[in-house]
Design a protein around this motif. Structure first.
Motif, PDB file in Angstrom:
ATOM      1  N   VAL A   1      45.083  45.608 -75.876  1.00  0.00           N
ATOM      2  CA  VAL A   1      43.799  46.209 -75.517  1.00  0.00           C
ATOM      3  C   VAL A   1      43.485  45.819 -74.078  1.00  0.00           C
ATOM      4  O   VAL A   1      43.599  44.642 -73.715  1.00  0.00           O
ATOM      5  CB  VAL A   1      42.667  45.730 -76.454  1.00  0.00           C
ATOM      6  N   ARG A   2      43.092  46.775 -73.282  1.00  0.00           N
ATOM      7  CA  ARG A   2      42.766  46.515 -71.869  1.00  0.00           C
ATOM      8  C   ARG A   2      41.376  47.052 -71.551  1.00  0.00           C
ATOM      9  O   ARG A   2      40.955  48.076 -72.088  1.00  0.00           O
ATOM     10  CB  ARG A   2      43.799  47.173 -70.942  1.00  0.00           C
ATOM     11  N   THR A   3      40.721  46.333 -70.655  1.00  0.00           N
ATOM     12  CA  THR A   3      39.471  46.851 -70.096  1.00  0.00           C
ATOM     13  C   THR A   3      39.674  47.075 -68.601  1.00  0.00           C
ATOM     14  O   THR A   3      40.363  46.304 -67.929  1.00  0.00           O
ATOM     15  CB  THR A   3      38.293  45.882 -70.324  1.00  0.00           C
ATOM     16  N   TRP A   4      39.050  48.152 -68.085  1.00  0.00           N
ATOM     17  CA  TRP A   4      39.231  48.581 -66.706  1.00  0.00           C
ATOM     18  C   TRP A   4      37.882  48.854 -66.059  1.00  0.00           C
ATOM     19  O   TRP A   4      36.913  49.212 -66.734  1.00  0.00           O
ATOM     20  CB  TRP A   4      40.048  49.873 -66.643  1.00  0.00           C
ATOM     21  N   THR A   5      37.860  48.692 -64.749  1.00  0.00           N
ATOM     22  CA  THR A   5      36.684  49.153 -64.014  1.00  0.00           C
ATOM     23  C   THR A   5      36.749  50.667 -63.910  1.00  0.00           C
ATOM     24  O   THR A   5      37.826  51.255 -63.767  1.00  0.00           O
ATOM     25  CB  THR A   5      36.645  48.542 -62.604  1.00  0.00           C
ATOM     26  N   VAL A   6      35.591  51.310 -63.975  1.00  0.00           N
ATOM     27  CA  VAL A   6      35.532  52.769 -63.987  1.00  0.00           C
ATOM     28  C   VAL A   6      35.270  53.291 -62.581  1.00  0.00           C
ATOM     29  O   VAL A   6      34.349  52.821 -61.905  1.00  0.00           O
ATOM     30  CB  VAL A   6      34.425  53.258 -64.945  1.00  0.00           C
ATOM     31  N   PRO A   7      36.052  54.276 -62.111  1.00  0.00           N
ATOM     32  CA  PRO A   7      35.776  54.852 -60.792  1.00  0.00           C
ATOM     33  C   PRO A   7      34.501  55.685 -60.816  1.00  0.00           C
ATOM     34  O   PRO A   7      34.104  56.208 -61.861  1.00  0.00           O
ATOM     35  CB  PRO A   7      37.007  55.722 -60.524  1.00  0.00           C
ATOM     36  N   LEU A   8      33.872  55.818 -59.656  1.00  0.00           N
ATOM     37  CA  LEU A   8      32.635  56.577 -59.550  1.00  0.00           C
ATOM     38  C   LEU A   8      32.914  58.055 -59.334  1.00  0.00           C
ATOM     39  O   LEU A   8      33.845  58.431 -58.611  1.00  0.00           O
ATOM     40  CB  LEU A   8      31.786  56.047 -58.393  1.00  0.00           C
ATOM     41  N   SER A   9      32.096  58.885 -59.946  1.00  0.00           N
ATOM     42  CA  SER A   9      32.189  60.328 -59.716  1.00  0.00           C
ATOM     43  C   SER A   9      31.536  60.681 -58.388  1.00  0.00           C
ATOM     44  O   SER A   9      30.889  59.836 -57.750  1.00  0.00           O
ATOM     45  CB  SER A   9      31.501  61.084 -60.854  1.00  0.00           C
ATOM     46  N   GLU A  10      31.694  61.946 -57.971  1.00  0.00           N
ATOM     47  CA  GLU A  10      31.084  62.387 -56.721  1.00  0.00           C
ATOM     48  C   GLU A  10      29.562  62.263 -56.790  1.00  0.00           C
ATOM     49  O   GLU A  10      28.908  61.881 -55.821  1.00  0.00           O
ATOM     50  CB  GLU A  10      31.479  63.839 -56.431  1.00  0.00           C
ATOM     51  N   THR A  11      28.997  62.587 -57.944  1.00  0.00           N
ATOM     52  CA  THR A  11      27.544  62.469 -58.119  1.00  0.00           C
ATOM     53  C   THR A  11      27.103  61.028 -57.989  1.00  0.00           C
ATOM     54  O   THR A  11      26.107  60.719 -57.320  1.00  0.00           O
ATOM     55  CB  THR A  11      27.138  63.023 -59.495  1.00  0.00           C
ATOM     56  N   GLU A  12      27.853  60.107 -58.609  1.00  0.00           N
ATOM     57  CA  GLU A  12      27.502  58.693 -58.528  1.00  0.00           C
ATOM     58  C   GLU A  12      27.682  58.156 -57.117  1.00  0.00           C
ATOM     59  O   GLU A  12      26.880  57.347 -56.643  1.00  0.00           O
ATOM     60  CB  GLU A  12      28.342  57.894 -59.515  1.00  0.00           C
ATOM     61  N   LEU A  13      28.746  58.602 -56.414  1.00  0.00           N
ATOM     62  CA  LEU A  13      28.959  58.172 -55.034  1.00  0.00           C
ATOM     63  C   LEU A  13      27.818  58.633 -54.136  1.00  0.00           C
ATOM     64  O   LEU A  13      27.343  57.889 -53.277  1.00  0.00           O
ATOM     65  CB  LEU A  13      30.285  58.730 -54.510  1.00  0.00           C
ATOM     66  N   GLN A  14      27.376  59.880 -54.337  1.00  0.00           N
ATOM     67  CA  GLN A  14      26.277  60.408 -53.538  1.00  0.00           C
ATOM     68  C   GLN A  14      24.988  59.642 -53.798  1.00  0.00           C
ATOM     69  O   GLN A  14      24.264  59.280 -52.874  1.00  0.00           O
ATOM     70  CB  GLN A  14      26.075  61.890 -53.844  1.00  0.00           C
ATOM     71  N   GLU A  15      24.711  59.369 -55.091  1.00  0.00           N
ATOM     72  CA  GLU A  15      23.510  58.607 -55.429  1.00  0.00           C
ATOM     73  C   GLU A  15      23.581  57.196 -54.863  1.00  0.00           C
ATOM     74  O   GLU A  15      22.581  56.663 -54.366  1.00  0.00           O
ATOM     75  CB  GLU A  15      23.330  58.564 -56.946  1.00  0.00           C
ATOM     76  N   SER A  16      24.763  56.582 -54.926  1.00  0.00           N
ATOM     77  CA  SER A  16      24.926  55.238 -54.387  1.00  0.00           C
ATOM     78  C   SER A  16      24.722  55.224 -52.885  1.00  0.00           C
ATOM     79  O   SER A  16      24.057  54.335 -52.336  1.00  0.00           O
ATOM     80  CB  SER A  16      26.319  54.706 -54.735  1.00  0.00           C
ATOM     81  N   THR A  17      25.268  56.241 -52.182  1.00  0.00           N
ATOM     82  CA  THR A  17      25.091  56.330 -50.728  1.00  0.00           C
ATOM     83  C   THR A  17      23.629  56.531 -50.371  1.00  0.00           C
ATOM     84  O   THR A  17      23.116  55.924 -49.425  1.00  0.00           O
ATOM     85  CB  THR A  17      25.937  57.485 -50.169  1.00  0.00           C
ATOM     86  N   GLU A  18      22.947  57.387 -51.123  1.00  0.00           N
ATOM     87  CA  GLU A  18      21.531  57.632 -50.855  1.00  0.00           C
ATOM     88  C   GLU A  18      20.697  56.373 -51.056  1.00  0.00           C
ATOM     89  O   GLU A  18      19.767  56.104 -50.288  1.00  0.00           O
ATOM     90  CB  GLU A  18      21.019  58.755 -51.763  1.00  0.00           C
ATOM     91  N   LYS A  19      21.043  55.582 -52.067  1.00  0.00           N
ATOM     92  CA  LYS A  19      20.304  54.338 -52.291  1.00  0.00           C
ATOM     93  C   LYS A  19      20.512  53.362 -51.144  1.00  0.00           C
ATOM     94  O   LYS A  19      19.573  52.714 -50.685  1.00  0.00           O
ATOM     95  CB  LYS A  19      20.745  53.706 -53.617  1.00  0.00           C
ATOM     96  N   VAL A  20      21.770  53.270 -50.673  1.00  0.00           N
ATOM     97  CA  VAL A  20      22.063  52.357 -49.556  1.00  0.00           C
ATOM     98  C   VAL A  20      21.324  52.805 -48.304  1.00  0.00           C
ATOM     99  O   VAL A  20      20.722  51.985 -47.587  1.00  0.00           O
ATOM    100  CB  VAL A  20      23.582  52.291 -49.298  1.00  0.00           C
ATOM    101  N   LEU A  21      21.340  54.118 -48.021  1.00  0.00           N
ATOM    102  CA  LEU A  21      20.643  54.637 -46.843  1.00  0.00           C
ATOM    103  C   LEU A  21      19.142  54.407 -46.952  1.00  0.00           C
ATOM    104  O   LEU A  21      18.477  54.051 -45.975  1.00  0.00           O
ATOM    105  CB  LEU A  21      20.942  56.128 -46.682  1.00  0.00           C
ATOM    106  N   LYS A  22      18.616  54.604 -48.143  1.00  0.00           N
ATOM    107  CA  LYS A  22      17.178  54.408 -48.346  1.00  0.00           C
ATOM    108  C   LYS A  22      16.788  52.957 -48.102  1.00  0.00           C
ATOM    109  O   LYS A  22      15.786  52.668 -47.437  1.00  0.00           O
ATOM    110  CB  LYS A  22      16.788  54.835 -49.758  1.00  0.00           C
ATOM    111  N   LYS A  23      17.592  52.027 -48.618  1.00  0.00           N
ATOM    112  CA  LYS A  23      17.301  50.614 -48.403  1.00  0.00           C
ATOM    113  C   LYS A  23      17.414  50.255 -46.930  1.00  0.00           C
ATOM    114  O   LYS A  23      16.628  49.466 -46.400  1.00  0.00           O
ATOM    115  CB  LYS A  23      18.257  49.754 -49.233  1.00  0.00           C
ATOM    116  N   THR A  24      18.408  50.852 -46.246  1.00  0.00           N
ATOM    117  CA  THR A  24      18.580  50.577 -44.826  1.00  0.00           C
ATOM    118  C   THR A  24      17.406  51.073 -44.012  1.00  0.00           C
ATOM    119  O   THR A  24      16.897  50.382 -43.124  1.00  0.00           O
ATOM    120  CB  THR A  24      19.877  51.236 -44.316  1.00  0.00           C
ATOM    121  N   ILE A  25      16.948  52.288 -44.326  1.00  0.00           N
ATOM    122  CA  ILE A  25      15.813  52.863 -43.602  1.00  0.00           C
ATOM    123  C   ILE A  25      14.560  52.028 -43.815  1.00  0.00           C
ATOM    124  O   ILE A  25      13.807  51.739 -42.890  1.00  0.00           O
ATOM    125  CB  ILE A  25      15.584  54.318 -44.047  1.00  0.00           C
TER     126      ILE A  25
END
Length: 512
Positions: A314-338
């Motif tokens: 049995v193995r556990t893996w980290t899950v890659p992010l979808s395009e929607t999740e990547l966009q949301e993550s980028t928007e959160k980072v930009l929002k925090k930066t601003i």
């Protein structure tokens, strides 16, 4: 045989790809099963994972330590084929390849985790249990079997509350809609959807599906055949997207992420692959295994995926992010930066009130109620002083009140007395009278409180003639507007002490 337990081996962290995506890496490797692992499931609300194997056992794993929890769960007399956990994390259901079904109760606390089999017999299938799944109410679960039937069971009693439904061919998969009102089944020939409240068949699609699942919004169905994946409308059955997912058949397993952004599939090509539910494009690189992948499960937080493999691991893996999740993550980072780069807002200067702010000498309330006038935001005192030192007869910021023309007594020249119109400054010959010398006038004023006969004083804009008791009791206001007079005359009018000083002067007495 005693079970062997191993601590999970930790691998290197994921590395970024050209697109900024992370290549999933093995997080934990859980060893203990003696035969192929057919299915895995996360126990919701805990840090536990359960697996079922052809060694006829279920095993529970601690995801923090990578160690097996307790002894293997033994009860099946055949290979464990499929397992599922309840939404509240309190129950496990397992189906074997002889058609038997067992339910296990989970009792967890800080010191120990125990599972026990519920003493209820779930008998109804005559062949391999290909799929089991709990309903959202935690009280019922559904199963599909190669015997061509689909059943819905009451967990407490083992009673079949819906079915057995004969689907005409092997039944490979069952799935509940998110609200629990519909049940979908994937068979060797069709995809069928029933209304669980009425028992009526809602939809029957002419397509084979080894695995079928609802998206979290309940609007779409994701199904898998030999190599191809289909996304269909859950109401009409129309195919939205169809594509090949793997390089080798047959297709083995399919799960949709709880957040609805992606789904994952496995196959005999020894890979686990991710696909974006918005773009239907592959996400990241496939997860490579040494053998075929049988079981698959997402964690509730969408961060981990577990796989059960032909190699007994049995193995556990980290899950890659979808395009929607990547966009949301980028928007959160930009929002925090601003937000972090924005300057602190400048505070408005503190406004302080002064004693003479808002003082109006022409208002009776201003003269009689000083506390009320301090709240007015005007420059009354400054305007008053400007008027005292100005030779202009009119104020530029306050229009004169409309009232009867007042008269003002003015010491204009030595030994002479003039009565002038307050507004025009012209003499009023009718009221002009001879006045005694200046020294005598002051002496008379000091010896008597009444003003000389024939003169008048202005107090509060009213004419008070000689002999008036109110005129005698109220001296002229120092803030009266006195137009067209000299500065010294204004001061002698406003400050009587100057008059007394001049009276005491010898030069003033001799000149009088």
């Amino acid at each position: 045989m005693a079970a062997t337990t191993h601590k999970a081996s930790l691998k290197a962290p994921a590395q970024p790809t050209r697109k900024g995506q992370l290549i999933p890496r093995v997080k934990m490797t859980l060893k203990g099963h003696e035969e192929r692992v057919n299915d895995v499931a996360f126990i919701l609300g805990t840090r536990l994972l359960v697996s079922g194997s052809e060694d006829k056992s279920l095993r529970v794993w601690d995801l923090d330590t990578g160690k097996q929890v307790g002894e293997p769960l033994l009860g099946h007399d055949a290979r464990v084929w499929r397992i599922a956990t309840s939404p509240n994390g309190s129950w496990i259901v397992s189906g074997a390849n002889n058609g038997s079904i067992l339910v296990w109760e989970i009792a967890t606390n800080k010191t120990e985790s125990e599972l026990k089999r519920v003493p209820v017999s779930f008998k109804g299938h005559g062949s391999v249990v290909e799929s089991v799944v709990f309903a959202p109410d935690n009280e019922t679960f559904a199963s599909a079997s190669r015997d061509g039937t689909v059943c819905v069971w009451k967990r407490e009693t083992g009673e079949i509350v819906f079915g057995p439904l004969k689907v005409g061919s092997r039944a490979y998969s069952v799935a509940y809609s998110p609200d629990g009102t519909k049940l979908a089944a994937g068979t060797d020939e069709h995809i069928i959807i029933w209304n669980l409240k009425t028992g009526k068949e809602l939809l029957k699609l002419e397509q084979r599906a080894w695995r079928v699942a609802f998206t979290p919004d309940g609007l779409r169905l994701v199904s898998g055949n030999y190599k191809d994946i289909r996304i269909s409308d859950a109401i009409t059955g129309d195919i939205i997207k169809q594509f090949d997912a793997h390089t080798d058949e047959p297709f083995l397993s399919l799960v949709v992420a709880p957040n609805g952004t992606k789904f994952a599939t496995t196959s005999y090509d020894k890979t686990t692959r991710f696909f974006d539910l918005a773009t239907f494009e592959p996400i990241g690189e496939p997860l490579e295994h040494p053998d075929s992948v049988q079981g698959l499960a997402f964690s509730k937080d969408n961060q981990l995926i577990a796989t059960g493999c032909q190699d007994k691991i049995v193995r556990t893996w980290t899950v890659p992010l979808s395009e929607t999740e990547l966009q949301e993550s980028t928007e959160k980072v930009l929002k925090k930066t601003i937000i972090s780069q924005q300057p602190y807002p400048r505070r408005a200067p503190i406004q302080t009130s002064r004693f003479f702010d808002g003082f109006d000498p022409h208002s009776s309330s201003g003269r009689n109620n000083r506390a009320a006038t301090t709240t007015r935001n005007t420059d009354g005192f400054k305007n008053t002083m400007n008027r005292l030192f100005s030779r202009s007869s009119t104020s530029h910021d306050h229009a004169p009140p409309r009232r009867s023309i007042p008269l003002v007594d003015v010491f204009a020249t030595r030994g002479k007395h003039r009565t002038a119109n307050r507004h025009t400054g012209e003499r009023d010959k009718k009221l002009q009278q001879q006045r005694p010398p200046r020294q005598q006038a002051h002496a008379t004023a000091s010896s008597s409180s009444a003003p000389p006969v024939g003169t008048s004083n202005v107090i509060g804009g009213a004419i008070l003639h000689a002999g008036s008791t109110s005129a005698a009791s109220r001296p002229p206001s120092p803030l009266e507007r006195v137009p067209d007079i000299s500065c010294f005359a204004a001061f002698t009018r406003c400050f009587p002490c100057l008059s007394r000083t001049r009276k005491a002067s010898p030069s003033a007495s001799s000149s009088g």
